[in-house]
Scaffold this active site. Structure first.
Site, PDB file in Angstrom:
ATOM      1  N   ARG A  60      25.531   3.174  31.972  1.00 50.24           N
ATOM      2  CA  ARG A  60      26.622   2.899  32.915  1.00 50.24           C
ATOM      3  C   ARG A  60      27.041   1.638  33.292  1.00 50.24           C
ATOM      4  O   ARG A  60      28.388   1.061  33.229  1.00 50.24           O
ATOM      5  CB  ARG A  60      26.643   4.036  34.149  1.00 50.24           C
ATOM      6  CG  ARG A  60      27.056   5.341  34.134  1.00 50.24           C
ATOM      7  CD  ARG A  60      26.028   6.196  34.706  1.00 50.24           C
ATOM      8  NE  ARG A  60      24.689   5.967  34.072  1.00 50.24           N
ATOM      9  CZ  ARG A  60      24.229   6.682  33.302  1.00 50.24           C
ATOM     10  NH1 ARG A  60      25.040   7.918  32.962  1.00 50.24           N
ATOM     11  NH2 ARG A  60      23.176   6.745  32.769  1.00 50.24           N
ATOM     12  N   THR A  61      26.005   1.039  33.874  1.00 49.29           N
ATOM     13  CA  THR A  61      26.340  -0.187  34.490  1.00 49.29           C
ATOM     14  C   THR A  61      27.092  -1.256  33.417  1.00 49.29           C
ATOM     15  O   THR A  61      27.911  -2.054  33.533  1.00 49.29           O
ATOM     16  CB  THR A  61      25.114  -1.068  35.178  1.00 49.29           C
ATOM     17  OG1 THR A  61      24.618  -0.021  36.074  1.00 49.29           O
ATOM     18  CG2 THR A  61      25.504  -1.931  36.085  1.00 49.29           C
ATOM     19  N   LYS A  85      11.895 -15.081  21.654  1.00 48.48           N
ATOM     20  CA  LYS A  85      11.114 -16.421  21.280  1.00 48.48           C
ATOM     21  C   LYS A  85      10.573 -16.960  22.306  1.00 48.48           C
ATOM     22  O   LYS A  85       9.978 -18.034  22.313  1.00 48.48           O
ATOM     23  CB  LYS A  85      12.334 -17.320  20.753  1.00 48.48           C
ATOM     24  CG  LYS A  85      12.919 -16.693  19.354  1.00 48.48           C
ATOM     25  CD  LYS A  85      13.930 -17.954  18.918  1.00 48.48           C
ATOM     26  CE  LYS A  85      15.058 -17.046  18.062  1.00 48.48           C
ATOM     27  NZ  LYS A  85      16.289 -17.934  17.884  1.00 48.48           N
ATOM     28  N   ARG A  97      20.998  -7.553  34.507  1.00 52.51           N
ATOM     29  CA  ARG A  97      19.871  -6.443  35.064  1.00 52.51           C
ATOM     30  C   ARG A  97      18.554  -7.208  34.501  1.00 52.51           C
ATOM     31  O   ARG A  97      18.618  -7.503  33.221  1.00 52.51           O
ATOM     32  CB  ARG A  97      20.197  -5.300  34.523  1.00 52.51           C
ATOM     33  CG  ARG A  97      19.056  -4.492  34.700  1.00 52.51           C
ATOM     34  CD  ARG A  97      19.312  -3.079  34.347  1.00 52.51           C
ATOM     35  NE  ARG A  97      20.330  -2.167  35.250  1.00 52.51           N
ATOM     36  CZ  ARG A  97      20.884  -1.134  35.171  1.00 52.51           C
ATOM     37  NH1 ARG A  97      20.414  -0.284  34.456  1.00 52.51           N
ATOM     38  NH2 ARG A  97      21.646  -0.629  36.222  1.00 52.51           N
ATOM     39  N   HIS A 143      20.917  -2.733  43.831  1.00 47.79           N
ATOM     40  CA  HIS A 143      21.681  -2.653  42.768  1.00 47.79           C
ATOM     41  C   HIS A 143      23.091  -2.610  43.569  1.00 47.79           C
ATOM     42  O   HIS A 143      23.671  -1.419  43.781  1.00 47.79           O
ATOM     43  CB  HIS A 143      21.406  -1.136  42.146  1.00 47.79           C
ATOM     44  CG  HIS A 143      22.046  -0.918  41.056  1.00 47.79           C
ATOM     45  ND1 HIS A 143      23.103  -1.635  40.557  1.00 47.79           N
ATOM     46  CD2 HIS A 143      22.044   0.129  40.194  1.00 47.79           C
ATOM     47  CE1 HIS A 143      23.684  -1.323  39.372  1.00 47.79           C
ATOM     48  NE2 HIS A 143      22.992  -0.227  39.176  1.00 47.79           N
TER      49      HIS A 143
HETATM   50  N1   CP Z   1      23.506   4.023  37.685  1.00 51.67           N
HETATM   51  C1   CP Z   1      22.976   3.264  36.815  1.00 51.67           C
HETATM   52  O1   CP Z   1      22.732   2.134  37.141  1.00 51.67           O
HETATM   53  O2   CP Z   1      22.934   3.762  35.548  1.00 51.67           O
HETATM   54  P1   CP Z   1      22.766   2.854  34.109  1.00 51.67           P
HETATM   55  O3   CP Z   1      20.906   2.482  34.327  1.00 51.67           O
HETATM   56  O4   CP Z   1      22.713   3.801  33.208  1.00 51.67           O
HETATM   57  O5   CP Z   1      23.406   1.411  34.268  1.00 51.67           O
END
Ligand code: CP
Length: 327
Positions: free
Chosen positions: A76-77, A105, A126, A154
């Site tokens: 999603r993100t 590397k 991320r 998050h």
């Molecule tokens: N909610 C969320 O962060 O989903 P993903 O891990 O799929 O990005």
């Protein structure tokens, strides 16, 4: 192009709007938001939703480039940031598989960031380590957006969660919001609980003892004047909640898998359980789910998690436009 406004660096080219405090800034933690910031972003997100529904896309960010740097898996993100940038007319450098990048590397995070900021106007990151986006921001002249830093935060998920509550229930103040599941490792919970402290809400936290809200987050919430009500059973709160926010037990964070096995199946929201909830409540989940919500519940109009997921794109469109000075 835009450079960060922190310290001695400057805004170049685009003019910030009157209300846009996000222009040229990193988005690292929900702690940087005030209520008026949220009102502003949510207003822009509503406009983005209207644009997408009406015409699909706009060229507001034509010529802008986003680097999507994901050291941890994401559906999603990662894809909603990419879709958001593309619907705004910009383009994306996708590094969703760092194993195919020079990270394999041995390239460090600072050097990776220095590389991407040379090519892109902002970087969405991320990373499995708490604080990684702060480190990245120190090395980058371009804005960094934290898309999840280990068990830390998050922030963009919390924005879309709050936007969803407001869209679905018309308000946030006065609600009873319960978070259930893996409150220890669930970074979405850490961000959402902090953000909700800006509102007049009642919060409940449902988890087994080993997955309680971390002390640091609990102390912050209490210091901001919100009582922390904790319980082990969803049944204790199901009849009074306006929002039930369920999370996945995060197997990847456990060093001892026997501990994971002892808690992985503790909670499952079923149609039976939902029959005891208020007719106007909503059920949320940041997704992915791995058994916490039975598939039969999807047909319940109170199941808001797929609408919540879609809202992520509108909120991220708003954020990208704001950070790049075009909201
Ligand atoms: N909610 C969320 O962060 O989903 P993903 O891990 O799929 O990005």
């Amino acid at each position: 192009m835009v450079t960060k406004v922190n310290g001695s660096t400057k805004r170049v080219g685009l003019s910030p709007t009157m209300h846009n405090g996000f222009y040229g800034r990193d988005i690292l933690s929900v702690k940087q938001f005030a209520r008026e910031d949220l009102d502003y972003i949510f207003g822009v997100a509503e406009e983005m939703e209207a644009i997408v529904r009406r015409v699909g896309a706009t060229d507001l960010l034509k010529g802008s480039i986003l680097a999507n740097l994901f050291y941890e898996p994401s559906t999603r993100t990662s894809s909603s940031f990419a879709a958001a940038m593309q619907r705004l007319g910009g383009s994306v450098i996708p590094i969703n598989e760092v194993r195919y990048s020079s990270v394999t590397k041995g390239e460090s995070l600072p050097d990776t960031i220095r590389t991407l900021e040379a090519y892109a106007d902002l970087v969405v990151l991320r990373h499995p380590e708490v604080g990684a986006s702060q480190i990245a921001a120190r090395y980058s002249r371009k804005p960094i957006i934290n898309a999840g830093d280990g068990v830390g935060e998050h922030p963009t998920q919390a924005l879309l969660d709050l936007f969803t509550i407001q869209q679905e229930l018309g308000r946030v103040d006065g609600l009873h919001i319960a978070m259930a599941g893996d409150l220890k490792y669930g970074r979405t919970v850490h961000s959402l609980a902090r953000l909700l402290c800006l509102y007049d809400v009642e919060m409940s936290f449902v988890s087994p003892d080993i997955l309680r809200l971390p002390e640091e987050v609990r102390d912050e919430v209490i210091a901001l004047g919100k009582p922390v009500r904790e319980t082990h059973a969803i049944e204790d709160i199901i009849e009074t909640v306006d929002v039930l926010y369920v999370t996945r037990v995060q197997k990847e964070r456990f060093s001892d898998l026997t501990q994971y096995e002892s808690v992985r199946n503790l909670y499952e929201v079923t149609t039976d359980l939902m029959s005891r909830a208020k007719p106007k409540m909503i059920l949320m989940h940041p997704l992915p789910r791995v058994g916490e919500i039975h598939y039969d519940v999807d047909a319940d109009p109170r199941a808001a998690y797929f609408r919540q997921m879609e809202n992520g794109m509108y909120v991220r469109m708003a954020l990208l436009a704001a950070v790049l000075g075009k909201a």
